[in-house]
Design an enzyme around this catalytic site. Sequence first.
Site, mmCIF file in Angstrom:
data_model
loop_
_atom_site.group_PDB
_atom_site.id
_atom_site.type_symbol
_atom_site.label_atom_id
_atom_site.label_comp_id
_atom_site.label_asym_id
_atom_site.label_seq_id
_atom_site.Cartn_x
_atom_site.Cartn_y
_atom_site.Cartn_z
ATOM 1 N N ASP A 1 16.444 32.031 -1.835
ATOM 2 C CA ASP A 1 16.825 32.472 -0.497
ATOM 3 C C ASP A 1 15.800 32.026 0.544
ATOM 4 O O ASP A 1 14.600 32.027 0.299
ATOM 5 C CB ASP A 1 16.937 34.002 -0.503
ATOM 6 C CG ASP A 1 17.329 34.568 0.837
ATOM 7 O OD1 ASP A 1 18.447 34.278 1.288
ATOM 8 O OD2 ASP A 1 16.517 35.297 1.438
ATOM 9 N N GLU B 1 18.560 27.416 -0.573
ATOM 10 C CA GLU B 1 19.171 27.693 0.724
ATOM 11 C C GLU B 1 18.153 27.234 1.766
ATOM 12 O O GLU B 1 17.252 27.968 2.139
ATOM 13 C CB GLU B 1 19.483 29.178 0.897
ATOM 14 C CG GLU B 1 20.198 29.451 2.216
ATOM 15 C CD GLU B 1 19.988 30.856 2.748
ATOM 16 O OE1 GLU B 1 20.749 31.263 3.627
ATOM 17 O OE2 GLU B 1 19.049 31.540 2.300
#
Length: 755
Positions: free
Chosen positions: A431, A484
Amino acid sequence: MTVSILLDSLKDDGQRLSECRHESPFSILGPQPFKDKWIIRIWMPEASEVELITQQTKIKLQNPNHEWIFEGVLEKDPGNDYQIKVNRGGIEHVQHDPWSFRKEWMGEIDRHLFAEGNHHHIWRKMGAHLTEINKKQGVMFCLWAPHAKSVSVIGDLNSWDGRHHPMQKRLGGIWELFIPGLSEGDLYKYEIRTEKGHCYEKADPYGFQHEVRPAKSSVISKIDSFQWNDQSWISNRDNRDPLEQPISVYEMHLGSWMHASSDDPFINSNGEHRAPVPAADMKPGSRLLTYKELANKVIPYVKERGFTHIELMPISEHPFDGSWGYQVTGWYAPTSRFGSPDEFRAFVDSCHKEGIGIILDWVPGHFPKDQHGLAYFDGSHLYEHSDPRVGEHKEWGTLIFNYSRNEVRNFLVANLIFWFDQFHIDGIRVDAVASMLYKDYLRPEGEWIPNEDGGNENFEAVRFLQQANHVLFQHFPGALSIAEESTTWSGVTKPTDMDGLGFNLKWNMGWMHDMLDYFEIDPWFRQFNQNNITFSICYNFTENFMLALSHDEVVHGKSHLLHKMPGDDWQKYANTRALLAYMWTHPGKKTIFMGMEFGQRQEWNVWDDLQWDLLNYEPHKGIQKLVDDLNNLYKREPALWRNDFDEYGFQWIDCDDNKNSVISFMRREKTDGEWLVIVANFTPQNHSNYRIGVPVDGFYEEIFNTDASQYGGSNLGNMGGKSTDLYNIHGYENSIDLCLPPLSVLVLKHKSKKN
């Protein structure tokens, strides 16, 4: 033999023990040599009497130096082959002496590897381990807290009183203590006394299980006891290139996929009833599903939809549901909201049995400030940078790991390996990578510190990510590591030996934003925005991209996918079908968020579950059927996935028909030369005679049409396919004349040449 040894120094030791200021209890407690004999010293706060029991004798111990230090003399070293009987307030119990188990748990090699950041299985030493020492069952506690003045184990075993079980400080800032008699399920924390005298109760950073929120204690839990049945799956995974496989991912949040009534039985894997975990205060009468219930419901659902993988939003233990799992406090434990660690292992095992891989969201970029977590752990900025310009995300209210510290990197890299080793996961999605790579991420001028070259790149984070990916693929060559990363940082999916970050996939955030911007436009004005749907191919082969329509795009007022679409309901459904079909035929692996597969209407709400009642309506059934068939088509046609990252796998036929908002292209499979033709019409205007060039003459079968009635469309199409005409267009001698339904995507496959 009862001899009392009066030592002034013991009075000071006793004082420090009673004030939780002693860092070396082994120096005075347990068996201690004295001339030609052995003194046995026992630290037992609030005891009135203590008796030493060996196989040969019983000795009532005395306390001449401190009221809670009891001692006696033996002729020989008893090792740890003795017990003590304790009387507290008239209540007696018998136990082994924790300070008689003196052998170091963390060996020299372990300490060395940890100190240099290369102990890839450090969780086998750190934390709380059920083990046996000299035939005595108990738990070995091991903690890294180099700046602590003292550390104690607290829990139900000592009424959460830190005076009872002080730990021994070893080299390298490691604290250890073996406590006999503890068992699985017992609660514990560490009480840490700082140099300044402050006292903190901390959960175990390496704890394998924690209490259900809002409680914060760690739970003693076994590892390595689960019986796996996925050996064939793991072997096949690690002996093939995952990038040359179809990857279609169902992203989900376990706590908001589906709820159950609080009145329904809540049964664990042993068939035992236990208290239900409420879904949320705002939804009374509902509870979270267990890992077992989720396995029974999610796995057949995902398998029927045809997805190859499930991506779970973070399931590492976290205290606040509203963080969606992205503010982790229990890095080495799956959340107890849904059950035990072994019940999560069973969930993964069941997924593998049904041919479904598991990807976890992993959050090494930051951590919360919760008092029981990593923040200011031992009275120092141990895990985070001390300077808030480097160590704090003010906008998020979280802290940033100090990637320059070897032990901190070790904590994170080993954590990555832990999830693959202990829970057999198949991939991770890291993330917010951009927040790690840039020192000025979400920071105004003056609130960040440039690197040694004067730039904004965070070289420490780069080296950490490279190390993490290198170690991951060293241990698990068939793993997925997905970034990401929302910027144009170069080399995200390049190998580390080519100075890349070492991921093997990167979410294509640019594609996602361009697509959503395009589809939110009134179809009649899309002709002015054709670049939105074609630009991605210009950079598509610079990285290994995964196309994602994620949870971030259906929250905070952005609307769910269906409600982003313009027009009346019919157009909203048709646009949704067209977007999904374009996504599935565009180069790149696929990820969509739960609810998109049937046209969820409401925004995602972490406190609620999905609108399953929508499946009572045909248009929503149609979208679900479309996703089923897209996944089946995708897996059946290698042209759609085998050559995702090679320019050979994609070729435009025509991307310049702005006026009609129509695009056409080919997907090619490199081994046997098969190809597919894809034509997309992104306006509500159908075209009855739309001609495109094709490379070979023959018959082109229409194998997929988003406008089919079974998906809720108007059922326009090409009667099963079209034969070519000798008509030169788009640079090809042959062409086909197609009917393009409104807001549709067609997929055609070359079947045979003309005679």
